[in-house]
Design an enzyme around this catalytic site. Structure first.
Site, PDB file in Angstrom:
ATOM      1  N   CYS A 161       0.837  -1.204   0.000  1.00 14.47           N
ATOM      2  CA  CYS A 161       0.000   0.000   0.000  1.00 14.47           C
ATOM      3  C   CYS A 161       0.873   1.255   0.000  1.00 14.47           C
ATOM      4  O   CYS A 161       1.847   1.345   0.754  1.00 14.47           O
ATOM      5  CB  CYS A 161      -0.879  -0.023   1.240  1.00 14.47           C
ATOM      6  SG  CYS A 161      -1.660   1.536   1.627  1.00 14.47           S
ATOM      7  N   ASP A 383     -11.085  17.166  21.825  1.00 13.15           N
ATOM      8  CA  ASP A 383     -10.736  16.434  20.601  1.00 13.15           C
ATOM      9  C   ASP A 383     -11.725  15.285  20.442  1.00 13.15           C
ATOM     10  O   ASP A 383     -11.371  14.118  20.592  1.00 13.15           O
ATOM     11  CB  ASP A 383      -9.290  15.915  20.712  1.00 13.15           C
ATOM     12  CG  ASP A 383      -8.830  15.177  19.457  1.00 13.15           C
ATOM     13  OD1 ASP A 383      -9.531  15.217  18.426  1.00 13.15           O
ATOM     14  OD2 ASP A 383      -7.758  14.552  19.508  1.00 13.15           O
ATOM     15  N   CYS A 410     -12.077  16.122  13.867  1.00  8.58           N
ATOM     16  CA  CYS A 410     -11.892  15.288  12.672  1.00  8.58           C
ATOM     17  C   CYS A 410     -13.109  15.378  11.768  1.00  8.58           C
ATOM     18  O   CYS A 410     -13.209  14.671  10.777  1.00  8.58           O
ATOM     19  CB  CYS A 410     -11.603  13.850  13.061  1.00  8.58           C
ATOM     20  SG  CYS A 410     -12.833  13.147  14.153  1.00  8.58           S
TER      21      CYS A 410
HETATM   22  N1  SAH Z   1      -6.904  13.202  21.845  1.00 11.45           N
HETATM   23  C1  SAH Z   1      -6.584  11.825  21.565  1.00 11.45           C
HETATM   24  C2  SAH Z   1      -7.786  10.952  21.131  1.00 11.45           C
HETATM   25  C3  SAH Z   1      -8.802  11.583  20.243  1.00 11.45           C
HETATM   26  S1  SAH Z   1      -9.936  10.437  19.548  1.00 11.45           S
HETATM   27  C4  SAH Z   1      -5.469  11.757  20.539  1.00 11.45           C
HETATM   28  O1  SAH Z   1      -5.203  12.712  19.836  1.00 11.45           O
HETATM   29  O2  SAH Z   1      -4.846  10.711  20.439  1.00 11.45           O
HETATM   30  C5  SAH Z   1     -11.379  10.705  20.517  1.00 11.45           C
HETATM   31  C6  SAH Z   1     -11.379   9.973  21.840  1.00 11.45           C
HETATM   32  O3  SAH Z   1     -12.603  10.286  22.524  1.00 11.45           O
HETATM   33  C7  SAH Z   1     -11.338   8.459  21.755  1.00 11.45           C
HETATM   34  O4  SAH Z   1     -10.250   8.007  22.523  1.00 11.45           O
HETATM   35  C8  SAH Z   1     -12.689   8.009  22.366  1.00 11.45           C
HETATM   36  O5  SAH Z   1     -12.579   6.817  23.096  1.00 11.45           O
HETATM   37  C9  SAH Z   1     -13.033   9.145  23.270  1.00 11.45           C
HETATM   38  N2  SAH Z   1     -14.454   9.377  23.610  1.00 11.45           N
HETATM   39  C10 SAH Z   1     -15.544   9.156  22.846  1.00 11.45           C
HETATM   40  N3  SAH Z   1     -16.652   9.610  23.448  1.00 11.45           N
HETATM   41  C11 SAH Z   1     -16.258  10.163  24.627  1.00 11.45           C
HETATM   42  C12 SAH Z   1     -16.947  10.826  25.690  1.00 11.45           C
HETATM   43  N4  SAH Z   1     -18.258  11.012  25.650  1.00 11.45           N
HETATM   44  N5  SAH Z   1     -16.218  11.278  26.721  1.00 11.45           N
HETATM   45  C13 SAH Z   1     -14.869  11.104  26.766  1.00 11.45           C
HETATM   46  N6  SAH Z   1     -14.186  10.483  25.792  1.00 11.45           N
HETATM   47  C14 SAH Z   1     -14.852  10.007  24.742  1.00 11.45           C
END
Ligand code: SAH
Length: 458
Positions: A161, A383, A410
């Site tokens: 890939c 995030d 995202c």
């Molecule tokens: N900031 C991190 C992960 C971002 S991805 C990085 O950059 O690596 C988004 C994350 O939100 C995921 O790990 C997911 O498990 C978490 N998530 C999803 N819903 C959520 C909620 N209601 N409260 C807290 N975390 C949550």
């Protein structure tokens, strides 16, 4: 004019939809054509027709767009991974900028956007540090691996890939040779029989450590020692594992991991910070651009060292630790307990003592902590996943009145919705910067900075 299924139309492609499809008009009838590029003139066959629009399949490019390039991967059109490989990288960046701008203007109602130039890559290929290859059989019975064709589970054979590391091919050659030698069957989704389901490869870009994990529908793999021996001939290999998944579903990984050789994780660095990554951990897939994304988030946080910061949806604490380099205290919240385990471990490994992590929903933990301690936050970073922030969380942010909010997103549509909410309640959008974390695909990340209005006006 109305068109019907199977009609052939000639179209000049004038726009690009959010999924990268070309959009053109034939006598006022709008047609969406996958794989057509802005500027192409194409002949398309209508596959599905509604009253004013339809979906066409590209039959022939009559005049190619000046922005069309030869895809690096010969499977780009069939494969579900890349949507934009036929578009020059410069135009891909323009497309992504326009996508973010469009959402912020249409959904967010923003005008005069404070947009910074998108952060693109110099080499928009071979950037992924993780790949999961399904294993199956070709029509003529050979063991194959590759990627799923768009929206299906039929495997397009491809060990090389263009987005992944070059070691992927060596690993896959090795695994398939082993399967052939030991008569190991690939897993068959339709019958639930067979052993090897997927091969997961993770690569540390800044450490050159490589993990190979075979996902199997059973407990043991025939010839485990021999497999380890041949994988170790690839100099970067530092860990070999199996993951057991006996469930008949679409989830790739099971819960149980068994180490066959080496370390149970790989280590990689983003900026100055080291992270341990195990097969089940979430870790951003483009390490070069992750450094730039987190760097932007840190820049937008404008920390001087005295701040209390919340990092909501913190995953394994990646952004939290970045912020902790310049803040007094960082508190992270994440819903997955194992990720918080990793976050604490990563904080310890890097010697941070100014972090604290909570397991739970951001929209529940933040209001509860605020009610309990009454402590204000100087900066809140979020995030969230694609669906954006829960409204309860946004309401708590308004109540807490941080000086700044940094939003890493995202999905620019939900970003626009959430920024509108905050900006209608006393915050101002100061800066927006798209970051291209996934070149050749239609995804785009965005970082936004909001500041509390000095005069408290709405
Ligand atoms: N900031 C991190 C992960 C971002 S991805 C990085 O950059 O690596 C988004 C994350 O939100 C995921 O790990 C997911 O498990 C978490 N998530 C999803 N819903 C959520 C909620 N209601 N409260 C807290 N975390 C949550």
């Amino acid at each position: 004019m109305e068109y019907r299924k199977n009609d052939i139309v000639t179209l000049k492609i004038e726009d690009c939809g959010i999924d990268g499809e070309g959009i053109g008009k034939a006598d006022g009838f709008t047609v969406f054509v996958k794989d057509a590029v802005i500027g192409d003139t194409v002949r398309a066959k209508i596959m599905k027709a509604k009253k004013n629009y339809g979906y066409g399949r590209m039959e022939e490019i009559l005049t190619p767009s000046p922005d069309r390039v030869e895809p690096k991967c010969q499977f780009a059109r069939q494969c579900g991974g890349c949507q934009l490989q036929a578009l020059s990288y410069e135009k891909q960046l323009e497309f992504k900028t326009a996508k973010v701008r469009g959402h912020l203007e249409r959904i967010g109602g923003f005008t005069d956007l404070p947009m910074e130039e998108i952060l693109g890559m110099e080499q928009p290929f071979h950037y992924r540090n993780k790949a999961q290859f399904p294993v199956g059989r070709s029509k003529d019975g050979r063991i194959i691996t590759g990627f799923y064709a768009g929206r299906t589970h039929s495997i397009i054979e491809n060990r090389d890939c263009a987005l992944g590391v070059t070691q992927n091919k060596e690993v896959l050659d090795c695994v398939i040779a082993h399967m052939e030698k030991f008569h190991i069957q690939p897993y068959d989704e339709t019958t639930g029989k067979g052993l090897v389901r997927h091969v997961l490869i993770r690569y540390g870009f800044f450490t050159d450590e490589m993990m190979v994990c075979l996902i199997i529908n059973g407990e043991k793999l025939p010839g485990e020692e021999a497999l380890v021996k041949s994988l170790r001939e690839i100099p970067q290999t530092t860990s070999v594992m199996v993951n057991v998944n006996k469930k008949r579903n679409n989830v790739i990984l099971g819960e149980k991991v068994r180490l066959l050789w080496g370390q149970p994780y790989i280590t990689d660095k983003i900026g100055e910070i080291s992270y341990q990554i195990s097969p089940l951990s979430f870790f951003q897939v483009n390490p070069y651009q992750t450094g730039r994304l987190y760097g932007k988030a840190l820049e937008y946080a404008e920390l001087s060292g005295n701040e209390t910061v919340w990092d909501l949806y913190c995953g394994i604490g990646t952004i939290s630790l970045f912020l902790a380099q310049q803040a007094k205290m960082v508190r992270g919240v994440e819903i997955i307990p194992a990720a918080i385990g990793n976050a604490k471990e990563n904080a310890r490994l890097n010697g941070f003592e100014n972090t604290e992590f909570f397991v739970g929903k951001a929209e529940e933990v933040l209001p509860a902590q605020y009610a309990r301690t009454g402590e204000r936050a100087d900066v809140i970073v979020v995030d969230p996943p694609r669906k954006g922030c829960d409204e309860t969380l946004l309401a708590t942010i308004i109540e807490m009145q941080p000086d700044r909010v940094v939003y890493v997103s995202c999905d620019s549509a939900t970003l626009a919705r959430d920024l509108k909410y905050l900006c209608e309640r006393g915050y101002e959008l100061k800066k927006v910067c798209p970051v291209d974390m996934f070149p050749n695909t239609v995804s785009v990340e965005t970082v936004a900075q909001l500041e509390k209005r000095e005069d408290g006006s709405l």
